[in-house]
Enzyme design. Structure first.
Site, PDB file in Angstrom:
ATOM      1  N   HIS A 380      10.257  10.415  -1.788  1.00 51.56           N
ATOM      2  CA  HIS A 380       9.142  10.288  -2.696  1.00 51.56           C
ATOM      3  C   HIS A 380       9.212  11.845  -3.350  1.00 51.56           C
ATOM      4  CE1 HIS A 380       6.955   6.508  -2.006  1.00 51.56           C
ATOM      5  NE2 HIS A 380       7.497   6.658  -0.653  1.00 51.56           N
ATOM      6  N   LYS A 571      -6.033  13.427  -9.520  1.00 54.62           N
ATOM      7  CA  LYS A 571      -4.525  13.462  -8.653  1.00 54.62           C
ATOM      8  C   LYS A 571      -4.660  14.606  -7.830  1.00 54.62           C
ATOM      9  CE  LYS A 571      -2.233  13.065 -12.267  1.00 54.62           C
ATOM     10  NZ  LYS A 571      -1.127  11.820 -11.960  1.00 54.62           N
ATOM     11  N   ARG A 572      -3.810  14.616  -6.659  1.00 57.14           N
ATOM     12  CA  ARG A 572      -3.839  15.850  -5.977  1.00 57.14           C
ATOM     13  C   ARG A 572      -3.496  17.208  -6.694  1.00 57.14           C
ATOM     14  NH1 ARG A 572       0.997  17.734  -3.436  1.00 57.14           N
ATOM     15  NH2 ARG A 572       2.068  15.923  -4.325  1.00 57.14           N
ATOM     16  N   LYS A 577       1.761  19.272 -11.389  1.00 58.90           N
ATOM     17  CA  LYS A 577       0.712  18.157 -12.019  1.00 58.90           C
ATOM     18  C   LYS A 577       0.010  18.722 -13.244  1.00 58.90           C
ATOM     19  CE  LYS A 577       0.556  15.629  -7.524  1.00 58.90           C
ATOM     20  NZ  LYS A 577       1.205  14.154  -8.202  1.00 58.90           N
ATOM     21  N   THR A 679       1.411   6.779  -9.643  1.00 60.05           N
ATOM     22  CA  THR A 679       0.754   5.348  -9.336  1.00 60.05           C
ATOM     23  C   THR A 679      -0.389   5.226  -9.990  1.00 60.05           C
ATOM     24  OG1 THR A 679       0.046   5.585  -7.042  1.00 60.05           O
ATOM     25  CG2 THR A 679       1.998   4.441  -7.336  1.00 60.05           C
ATOM     26  N   LYS A 683      -2.268   2.279 -12.681  1.00 64.61           N
ATOM     27  CA  LYS A 683      -3.640   1.796 -12.562  1.00 64.61           C
ATOM     28  C   LYS A 683      -4.528   1.925 -13.934  1.00 64.61           C
ATOM     29  CE  LYS A 683      -3.617   3.148  -7.870  1.00 64.61           C
ATOM     30  NZ  LYS A 683      -3.638   4.362  -6.908  1.00 64.61           N
TER      31      LYS A 683
END
Length: 836
Positions: A380, A571-572, A577, A679, A683
């Site tokens: 991952h 998100k985290r 990110k 993911t 969504k």
């Protein structure tokens, strides 16, 4: 399923229809509610010894949930009986995380019991939304890894695959996030403080795990005693996994750790009350907390034991189940498919070898063949630091037999490498399972690749980079083992349940087959040009925004204006990110508005949510900056009402279920080549948000499905990022881009930290002197240009809605049903096993 959300597919709640549902689940004439003998009433009275009129909201939730579990229980038993009778090839999914969220509404939806639920709450005058809010999100996961695992379980059950999830029953989740003075504060997430109505404890099916050491209390800390063996007991707690339609109900088995004896009676009798409990404290600590702080050796050691405990309990259990129906060990790969969700369960390789060598007394070559064909590995991450490496000394102290097996695996591997590449000692060094530099360590990702028959990535770009860059030597040695399985999400939770207004519009237009075949959404594509459908679609989006406003105010007290653009990044918190890049965009937009109050810019709310690892100081500083940025903007009358920043604390599945359907813009802005898949991007797309993002992870495939003209892409490609290594200079952007320079100067000069001088100076090291590893400044101008294109489109409401519809129509590929079908056929060789 809530009072504030409309039904996706209204069903008449006739008494005959409800009775038929109850008969389908084997409940006979028993009513759900409405009589003294009904399920709900009996649970309120007999579980809580309370009158119905005195039942608290929590009492009502537990009674309602236990009544739903009563309805599904016989089908759950029948599912297990069918698997035992048919002896199919079973799938076992090992994961350190299962971010399942709340279960009541999801189970009611998948059991098709919504008409019954609505009739029941009406009969008892229950506020359903208040009851649903009594259920905590299960503290079993943190981010995308765990949420993916939960989606996969849903799909396996819906596809009627004989599958079981294995995880740990953490007493506390990772932490509850609070914000104080802008800083993240970690608080205990005691999600099991009240009884969990879904779990079933099965102490008779416990597993004993042997350790080569024991523990004592010394100076207030647990200290290992080497050479004195001890044991841990794994107690299984089972939770139902309901497939859509209620035909198959699989199991998520979670292991809780316990000691063989509660305490040392001799020590206790001699007055050493704390020391007498050392073994119990050790055992209970193993499953106390999800992801203990790994900034200390103690935290890392606990994580190490957690991973072994998960593997040893799960393999012990699945082998026991295999042996009940199969006497020939050669059948193991024909009857068992075990998927390792990331590197955490990699110790399954030496543990299964130990079972086959020592318990089954098989020769090495046969044991190795069976192990490889039974196990498969999902990677991952492309981040080297996330590919776990554990100190060799820990294996020697606690699991010496496993270390012997790892050494032998490594010897044979390196012999093969030497034979294949005879004049390449560097390759042997790189591929070795043992890292020799400094303190010797075992490379767990290498172990997982070597000991399994399949290594898959989770998006096309990720799988390619994994094979050709991250573990290039293994890709060249074992090319046939590498494959891609692009992630997906379950449409039941993330569209049908989370966004019933939109689900109803879709069902009215194309029927309800999309619920179990998301590719049906492609039928919406021609409807993007239908004015009537665009109107209904836009109404559903506005309804979701209004409902989010109501939910957020009622649960947190925070206010949000649904008339603004909801521009989201949830998100985290991590540098790659790039929440910091988003913040820089907002600072520049803020400056533009201050310079020109008449600027044509529609009102916008920038919404952030996500947790930072407790030891990740820079991530926590990013959260602080976002909150300070929010305060500065709120306090500036020149921009008030034009833009706003909102950080939502305690991001979890439930928050996502409310926010994602309401979102207009989805920021997927990771540095290209760093996000494995994502993911949340799927969504948001499935719910009609438009993506503002980089060409990274599964976003690339989303663009292929819905068309690049319906996305707002920007920034460097993964190849460009790679090629810029060693030559990229962030100072050139600072010196040549006036808006970039002004924004950074504001941050460094305490414009956003007037009462905390120097608070954000670490960003200077990250973005300038440290080289800007994640290319924030390289992508900033392109990000702003894409943002301008987005705002121009937003001014054309019809065209915006049209593109939103085309995104939904193109999201069919990203169902976890499709992903799991590919795993089943391409990796597991497993077939459905329908339950009669």
């Amino acid at each position: 399923m809530s009072d504030t959300k409309s039904s996706a597919a209204p069903v008449a709640a006739s008494s005959d229809g409800i009775a038929g549902l109850l008969r389908q689940y084997g409940c006979g004439p028993i009513s759900f509610t409405g009589t003294d003998d009904a399920l709900y009433e009996r649970h309120v009275i007999f579980d809580h010894v309370n009158r119905l009129t005195d039942a608290t909201l929590r009492d009502r939730f537990e009674a309602f949930a236990r009544s739903v579990r009563d309805i599904l229980s016989q089908r759950w038993v029948l599912t297990n009986e069918t698997y035992d009778r048919e002896n199919p090839k079973r799938i076992y999914y090992l994961s350190m995380e299962f971010l399942i969220g709340r279960s009541l509404a999801n189970n009611v939806t998948n059991l098709l019991l919504e008409p019954l639920a609505r009739q029941s709450v009406a009969q008892r005058h229950i506020n359903l939304q208040e009851v649903l809010e009594q259920e905590p999100d299960a503290g079993l996961g943190n981010g995308g890894l765990g949420r993916l695992a939960a989606c996969f379980l849903d799909s396996m059950a819906t596809l009627q695959l004989p599958a079981m999830g294995y995880g740990l029953r953490y007493e506390y989740g990772i932490f509850r996030q609070a914000i104080q003075d802008g800083w993240q504060q970690e608080q205990p997430d005691n999600w099991l403080r009240r009884p969990d109505p879904w779990e079933v404890v099965r102490p008779d099916e416990h597993i004993e795990i042997k350790l080569n050491c024991s523990f004592e209390v010394h100076g207030g800390q647990l200290r290992p005693i080497l050479g004195r063996p001890s044991s841990l007991i794994g107690i299984p707690f089972d939770r139902p996994v309901v497939g859509y339609g209620g035909k198959t109900i699989n199991t998520l088995r979670l292991w809780a750790a316990a000691a063989p004896d509660f305490f040392d009676f001799q020590q206790f009798s001699h007055g050493n009350f704390v020391g007498a409990l050392a073994e119990t404290l050790t055992a209970e600590s193993v499953t106390r907390v999800l992801y203990p702080d790994d900034s200390t050796a103690q935290g890392q050691g606990l994580r190490f034991i957690q991973e072994f405990f998960l593997v040893a309990c799960s393999l012990g259990d699945l082998v026991r189940r295999f042996r009940r129906a199969n006497s020939d060990w050669k059948l193991l790969p024909e009857k068992v498919a075990t998927q390792l969700n990331d590197t955490h369960p990699s110790m399954a390789v030496p543990e299964l070898m130990r079972i086959l060598l020592d318990d089954a007394n098989l020769p090495w070559d046969e044991a190795w063949d069976l192990t490889q064909r039974t196990l498969a590995y999902t990677n991952h991450t492309l981040l080297p630091e996330a590919l776990e490496r554990w100190p060799l000394a820990w294996f020697a102290a606690m699991f010496p037999r496993h270390l012997e097996i790892i050494f032998e695996i490594n010897r044979r591997l390196l012999d093969s490498v030497r034979s294949r590449f005879p004049n390449d000692p560097d390759r042997r060094r790189r591929m070795s399972l043992v890292e020799e530099q400094g303190d010797r360590k075992i490379r767990m990702a290498h172990l997982a690749i070597v000991g399994t028959h399949s290594t898959n990535g989770v998006a096309e770009i990720h799988s390619g980079l994994l094979r050709t860059q991250t573990v290039k030597d293994f890709g060249e040695m074992f090319p046939e083992r590498f494959n891609n399985k692009t992630n997906g999400v379950t449409p039941r939770r993330w569209l049908l349940l989370a966004n019933p207004g939109l689900a109803h519009v879709i069902t009215k237009a194309i029927g309800d087959d999309w619920i179990t075949d998301l590719s049906q959404l492609r039928k919406l594509k021609p409807l993007a040009d239908d004015a009537g459908f665009r109107h209904e679609f836009a109404k559903a989006k506005r309804l979701a925004k209004d409902e989010f406003e109501h939910w957020l105010k009622s649960t947190s007290g925070q206010l949000v204006d649904p008339n603004t653009i909801f521009d989201c990044q949830v998100k985290r918190i991590h540098e790659y990110k790039r929440q910091l890049l988003n913040a820089l965009r907002i600072v520049i937009l803020y400056n533009r508005l201050r310079a020109n109050p008449n600027l044509d810019m529609p009102p916008r709310t920038f919404i952030f949510a996500g947790k930072a690892a407790p030891a990740y100081r820079l991530a926590k500083l990013i959260i602080k900056f976002l909150n300070n940025l929010a305060g500065t903007i709120d306090g500036d009358p020149a921009v008030r009402g034009r833009i706003r920043v909102l950080f939502l604390a305690e991001y979890c599945a439930t928050l996502a279920e409310h926010l994602i359907p309401a979102s207009d813009v989805s920021n997927q802005i990771s540095t290209a080549g760093y996000e494995a898949s994502g993911t949340s991007n799927m969504k948001f797309m499935m719910n009609g948000a438009l993506t503002l993002g980089t060409r990274d992870g599964a976003t690339i495939e989303m663009v292929e499905e819905a068309g690049e003209e319906n996305f707002f892409l920007f920034g460097m490609t993964a190849q460009q990022v790679s090629e810029s290594q060693g030559i990229y200079n962030p100072w050139s952007h600072y010196e040549n881009e006036p808006e970039t320079r002004a924004a950074l100067d504001q941050i460094f000069s305490d414009h956003f930290s007037r009462y905390e001088p120097g608070a954000f100076l670490p960003f200077r090291d990250v973005l300038l002197t440290g080289g800007d590893h994640y290319r924030h400044l390289a992508d900033l101008a392109s990000y702003l240009a894409a943002d301008e294109r987005l705002l121009r489109l937003y001014s054309d409401h019809d065209d915006w809605t049209r593109k939103s519809i085309l995104n939904v129509a193109g999201s069919g590929k990203f169902s976890s049903d499709r992903t799991i079908s590919e795993y089943a056929s391409g990796i597991w060789g497993a077939e459905p096993c329908p339950v009669p």
